[in-house]
Design a protein around this motif. Sequence first.
Motif, mmCIF file in Angstrom:
data_model
loop_
_atom_site.group_PDB
_atom_site.id
_atom_site.type_symbol
_atom_site.label_atom_id
_atom_site.label_comp_id
_atom_site.label_asym_id
_atom_site.label_seq_id
_atom_site.Cartn_x
_atom_site.Cartn_y
_atom_site.Cartn_z
ATOM 1 N N MET A 52 0.830 -1.156 0.032
ATOM 2 C CA MET A 52 -0.044 0.042 0.169
ATOM 3 C C MET A 52 0.738 1.303 0.020
ATOM 4 O O MET A 52 1.835 1.314 0.831
ATOM 5 N N PRO A 53 0.549 2.187 -1.083
ATOM 6 C CA PRO A 53 1.614 3.369 -0.801
ATOM 7 C C PRO A 53 1.248 4.367 0.241
ATOM 8 O O PRO A 53 -0.009 4.075 0.881
ATOM 9 N N ALA A 56 -1.762 9.938 0.629
ATOM 10 C CA ALA A 56 -1.250 11.152 0.163
ATOM 11 C C ALA A 56 -1.786 12.226 0.995
ATOM 12 O O ALA A 56 -1.210 13.202 1.459
ATOM 13 N N THR A 57 -3.014 11.866 1.890
ATOM 14 C CA THR A 57 -3.208 12.694 3.041
ATOM 15 C C THR A 57 -3.307 11.759 4.374
ATOM 16 O O THR A 57 -4.507 11.290 4.524
ATOM 17 N N GLN A 59 -4.169 9.998 7.606
ATOM 18 C CA GLN A 59 -5.010 10.225 8.611
ATOM 19 C C GLN A 59 -4.639 9.883 9.968
ATOM 20 O O GLN A 59 -3.549 9.361 10.430
ATOM 21 N N LEU A 64 -10.557 5.067 11.147
ATOM 22 C CA LEU A 64 -10.219 3.752 10.389
ATOM 23 C C LEU A 64 -8.789 3.602 9.457
ATOM 24 O O LEU A 64 -8.010 2.689 9.375
ATOM 25 N N LYS A 65 -9.029 4.803 8.541
ATOM 26 C CA LYS A 65 -7.875 4.747 7.753
ATOM 27 C C LYS A 65 -6.320 4.911 8.593
ATOM 28 O O LYS A 65 -5.533 4.246 8.113
ATOM 29 N N PHE A 68 -5.560 1.781 10.139
ATOM 30 C CA PHE A 68 -5.161 0.789 8.905
ATOM 31 C C PHE A 68 -3.838 1.120 8.621
ATOM 32 O O PHE A 68 -2.880 0.169 8.342
ATOM 33 N N HIS A 91 -12.342 -1.357 14.935
ATOM 34 C CA HIS A 91 -13.229 -1.032 13.965
ATOM 35 C C HIS A 91 -13.910 -2.173 13.204
ATOM 36 O O HIS A 91 -14.652 -1.846 12.277
ATOM 37 N N PHE A 102 -16.171 0.733 2.258
ATOM 38 C CA PHE A 102 -14.945 1.059 2.686
ATOM 39 C C PHE A 102 -14.545 0.349 3.893
ATOM 40 O O PHE A 102 -13.569 -0.188 4.107
ATOM 41 N N GLN A 103 -15.366 0.289 4.788
ATOM 42 C CA GLN A 103 -15.037 -0.258 6.015
ATOM 43 C C GLN A 103 -14.809 -1.832 6.188
ATOM 44 O O GLN A 103 -14.046 -2.537 6.492
ATOM 45 N N HIS A 106 -11.673 -2.640 4.344
ATOM 46 C CA HIS A 106 -10.646 -2.606 5.272
ATOM 47 C C HIS A 106 -10.633 -3.729 6.345
ATOM 48 O O HIS A 106 -9.207 -3.996 6.729
#
Lengths: 141, 214
Positions: A52-53, A56-57, A59, A64-65, A68, A91, A102-103, A106
């Motif tokens: 996973m790169p 960009a922002t 969290q 959750l992100k 993760f 989560h 999304f949830q 992940h």
Amino acid sequence: MPDRHRLGRGNTSPVVVVVVALALCAAVVATACDRRRSTGAAGAGYRPFYSMPAAATPQARGTLKGDFDRAMSAPTVDEAATRWTEFLRAHEPADGEYEDGFQRDHVRVAQYELMRIEYLRGRVEEGDKLLRKLEDVLRTR
Amino acid sequence: MAKGTVVIDPGHGGTEDIGGSDANHAVSFSGVLEKTMTLQLGLLVRDALLAANGAGHNFTVVMTRTTDVNLSLAARANVARDHKADLLLSIHFNGFNAAVRGVETLVRPVADGNVNHDDDTAFARKIQQRVFDAIHAKDPNTKDRGVKDQKLGVLNDVALGNTAANHRCRACLVEVEFIDVEAVDKLLNTGPSAAANRRDIAHAITAAIIEELK
């Protein structure tokens, strides 16, 4: 010339097939060995199955992100196990009622990753338990 | 002519996680929050549905939220129950590894108490097809990820007021696209046509709703 060419190709075909097959087998074995090496054992460096790169922002912790990404970047396999366990505790919906795709995606990655780590650490029973849980997920789809 | 009561549910909102609803999930490549995008698109769909009333249709549109607030998943579904809605559409955007793309629409599985799974799926297919077509027309790199079963709290039939004997409300959740992908962010947020693209997606959703309620 065209006839000779065709004849030659016909004669060498079985040899080529055997050589290619052996090369493919060697490549598969090498890849499998490499994958075993790259995933590492309990105290070794942790590399998630899927790369996973960096976000960009980034969290914050607690989201959750954010949690993760923190688990994905764990320095060791043992630390990854701790972080994925914490991620799922925070989560994974206790009642199985997800909020959105999304949830679900992940949490599913986290479940697979923790299962893989448990097998890597030799904790087969824990790995099997997580595998059974994933089979439940698959049955609902 | 199409008529009925439609509940539009922009996902997430606010700053607190409440009753299974997180304040936000995905963040776009340039930093736009999913909760902002769901509200923006939800309001566009509302406006397009109300504008369709002028063209002979007869819709009552109810929003679960019109500002930056969060509601629990049950409270969102209860809005449909309380208004005896015909349809509930929950709007979300997705995100994963800045590479995965596509549109998907989710319905609750039969095994998890969905009393009108076939009706939900028929509605979801219309949403999926229209949204996918709208995005694909702008960007052929999107993918049709299809309609999938998923146990989602906002689609819980008990909370929606559906029973085996009386199940008027069809419900689904659309994941419009993966906004952490730079190309999608450009398409929906930062590019010169972003506003027009969002409007086109809203019109696509409206067309699916009109088709469902005819």
